[in-house]
Enzyme design. Structure first.
Site, PDB file in Angstrom:
ATOM      1  N   ASP A  68       0.821  -1.209   0.000  1.00 43.76           N
ATOM      2  CA  ASP A  68       0.000   0.000   0.000  1.00 43.76           C
ATOM      3  C   ASP A  68       0.854   1.257   0.000  1.00 43.76           C
ATOM      4  O   ASP A  68       2.071   1.208   0.199  1.00 43.76           O
ATOM      5  CB  ASP A  68      -0.966  -0.004   1.200  1.00 43.76           C
ATOM      6  CG  ASP A  68      -0.274  -0.392   2.518  1.00 43.76           C
ATOM      7  OD1 ASP A  68       0.969  -0.284   2.596  1.00 43.76           O
ATOM      8  OD2 ASP A  68      -0.985  -0.788   3.450  1.00 43.76           O
ATOM      9  N   ASN A 137      -7.103  -3.198  14.802  1.00 47.63           N
ATOM     10  CA  ASN A 137      -8.486  -3.537  14.457  1.00 47.63           C
ATOM     11  C   ASN A 137      -8.561  -4.747  13.517  1.00 47.63           C
ATOM     12  O   ASN A 137      -9.611  -5.038  12.955  1.00 47.63           O
ATOM     13  CB  ASN A 137      -9.190  -2.329  13.836  1.00 47.63           C
ATOM     14  CG  ASN A 137      -8.521  -1.864  12.541  1.00 47.63           C
ATOM     15  OD1 ASN A 137      -7.620  -2.524  12.042  1.00 47.63           O
ATOM     16  ND2 ASN A 137      -8.965  -0.746  12.009  1.00 47.63           N
ATOM     17  N   HIS A 139      -6.885  -5.088  10.668  1.00 49.34           N
ATOM     18  CA  HIS A 139      -6.695  -4.829   9.229  1.00 49.34           C
ATOM     19  C   HIS A 139      -5.421  -5.486   8.704  1.00 49.34           C
ATOM     20  O   HIS A 139      -4.482  -5.751   9.459  1.00 49.34           O
ATOM     21  CB  HIS A 139      -6.750  -3.333   8.911  1.00 49.34           C
ATOM     22  CG  HIS A 139      -5.574  -2.517   9.327  1.00 49.34           C
ATOM     23  ND1 HIS A 139      -5.646  -1.171   9.548  1.00 49.34           N
ATOM     24  CD2 HIS A 139      -4.265  -2.847   9.559  1.00 49.34           C
ATOM     25  CE1 HIS A 139      -4.459  -0.710   9.881  1.00 49.34           C
ATOM     26  NE2 HIS A 139      -3.600  -1.709   9.902  1.00 49.34           N
ATOM     27  N   GLU A 144      -9.513  -2.244   5.921  1.00 53.22           N
ATOM     28  CA  GLU A 144     -10.068  -2.020   7.253  1.00 53.22           C
ATOM     29  C   GLU A 144     -11.287  -2.923   7.469  1.00 53.22           C
ATOM     30  O   GLU A 144     -11.805  -3.504   6.514  1.00 53.22           O
ATOM     31  CB  GLU A 144     -10.482  -0.542   7.375  1.00 53.22           C
ATOM     32  CG  GLU A 144      -9.347   0.459   7.113  1.00 53.22           C
ATOM     33  CD  GLU A 144      -8.392   0.625   8.295  1.00 53.22           C
ATOM     34  OE1 GLU A 144      -8.384  -0.232   9.208  1.00 53.22           O
ATOM     35  OE2 GLU A 144      -7.645   1.616   8.309  1.00 53.22           O
TER      36      GLU A 144
HETATM   37  P1  PGA Z   1       2.429  -1.534  12.885  1.00 56.87           P
HETATM   38  O1  PGA Z   1       1.259  -1.597  11.813  1.00 56.87           O
HETATM   39  O2  PGA Z   1       3.393  -2.576  12.496  1.00 56.87           O
HETATM   40  O3  PGA Z   1       2.968  -0.146  12.757  1.00 56.87           O
HETATM   41  O4  PGA Z   1       1.775  -1.803  14.203  1.00 56.87           O
HETATM   42  C1  PGA Z   1       0.796  -2.836  11.405  1.00 56.87           C
HETATM   43  C2  PGA Z   1      -0.409  -2.639  10.537  1.00 56.87           C
HETATM   44  O5  PGA Z   1      -1.168  -1.679  10.800  1.00 56.87           O
HETATM   45  O6  PGA Z   1      -0.612  -3.439   9.625  1.00 56.87           O
END
Ligand code: PGA
Length: 244
Positions: A68, A137, A139, A144
């Site tokens: 992304d 959450n 995702h 999301e």
């Molecule tokens: P993070 O993000 O490694 O910064 O916790 C992971 C994600 O949101 O996929």
């Protein structure tokens, strides 16, 4: 098949993830790697670079696709995922620029860019091995809760939770872009192998639901229960809500 491995600490987990990738690269020097940004894979990239340097590896035939990119964002913006990848990996290894792919956060034609990205992944045979993080959450990528399991590369709106979580990298929450271009859940599920990392107690609930909960679009990572070759690498804190 799903495997779950729990590690004493983040560094051991990161090294294990890097070793899985190095094994794949050794077997297939022109492998297509699916890459991810975020705090969690940083240790993984450090270990990849260390092995690359110490073992004098050659990454010149690898191809990479990132999950992304924010939208809109300039490529050179300090918080773009292009900059993140450059600073954490690409500046240190010999993957040629032409083999590196991220969604273009500067495009003026989002639909065309999404189609191009999806087609490009398909045209070189799909991702061989994908590294993933998981959001608090649940995702994966910027898919999301509520994202369709059939989704492909597209523009999405970030949730408040994700904007807050990512605001730690920006001067203020207002500066976090509100949109992103992300590979879809169906695009991610096409990867031949998936390595998903989680570290810290903040991820424990999402991890437990993803591994042991119902498969539901409300918890995007739960779809991984249906993937033929997925491995969860967790530290003790992230694994703390799993039922044994
Ligand atoms: P993070 O993000 O490694 O910064 O916790 C992971 C994600 O949101 O996929």
């Amino acid at each position: 098949m799903m495997q779950v491995k729990v590690f004493e600490d983040y560094d051991t987990l990161s090294r294990y993830a890097a070793d899985i990738f190095l094994e794949q690269i050794e077997k297939k020097p022109d492998a297509v790697l699916g890459l991810a940004t975020g705090g969690t894979p940083e240790g993984f990239y450090k270990h990849l670079i260390t092995s690359y340097q110490n073992e004098k590896l050659d990454f010149s035939t690898l191809r990479t696709f990132n999950l992304d990119e924010y939208y809109p964002i300039k490529r050179e913006h300090p918080q773009s995922y292009w900059t993140f990848m450059n600073d954490r990996l690409f500046a240190y290894v010999n993957i040629p620029n032409r083999n590196i792919h991220l969604p273009n956060g500067e495009t003026t034609n989002v639909d065309a860019e999404c189609n191009r990205y999806e087609e490009e992944i398909g045209s070189i045979g799909g991702v061989d091995i994908q590294i993933l993080g998981i959001g608090e959450n649940g995702h994966i990528g910027f898919n999301e809760p509520g994202a369709s399991f059939d989704s492909r590369t597209r523009m999405v709106e970030l949730t408040k939770n994700t904007i807050q979580a990512n605001s730690r990298y920006f001067e203020s929450e207002e500066d976090v872009p509100r949109h992103a271009i992300t590979m879809g859940i169906a695009s991610i599920m096409q990867s031949k192998k998936i390595v998903i990392l989680a570290s810290g107690v903040k991820k424990a609930e999402a991890v437990a639901k993803a591994i042991q909960g119902e498969v539901t679009e409300e918890l995007p990572a739960s779809i991984l229960q249906k993937h033929p070759d997925v491995i969860f690498l967790l530290d003790k804190e992230a694994a703390s809500l799993l039922q044994s």
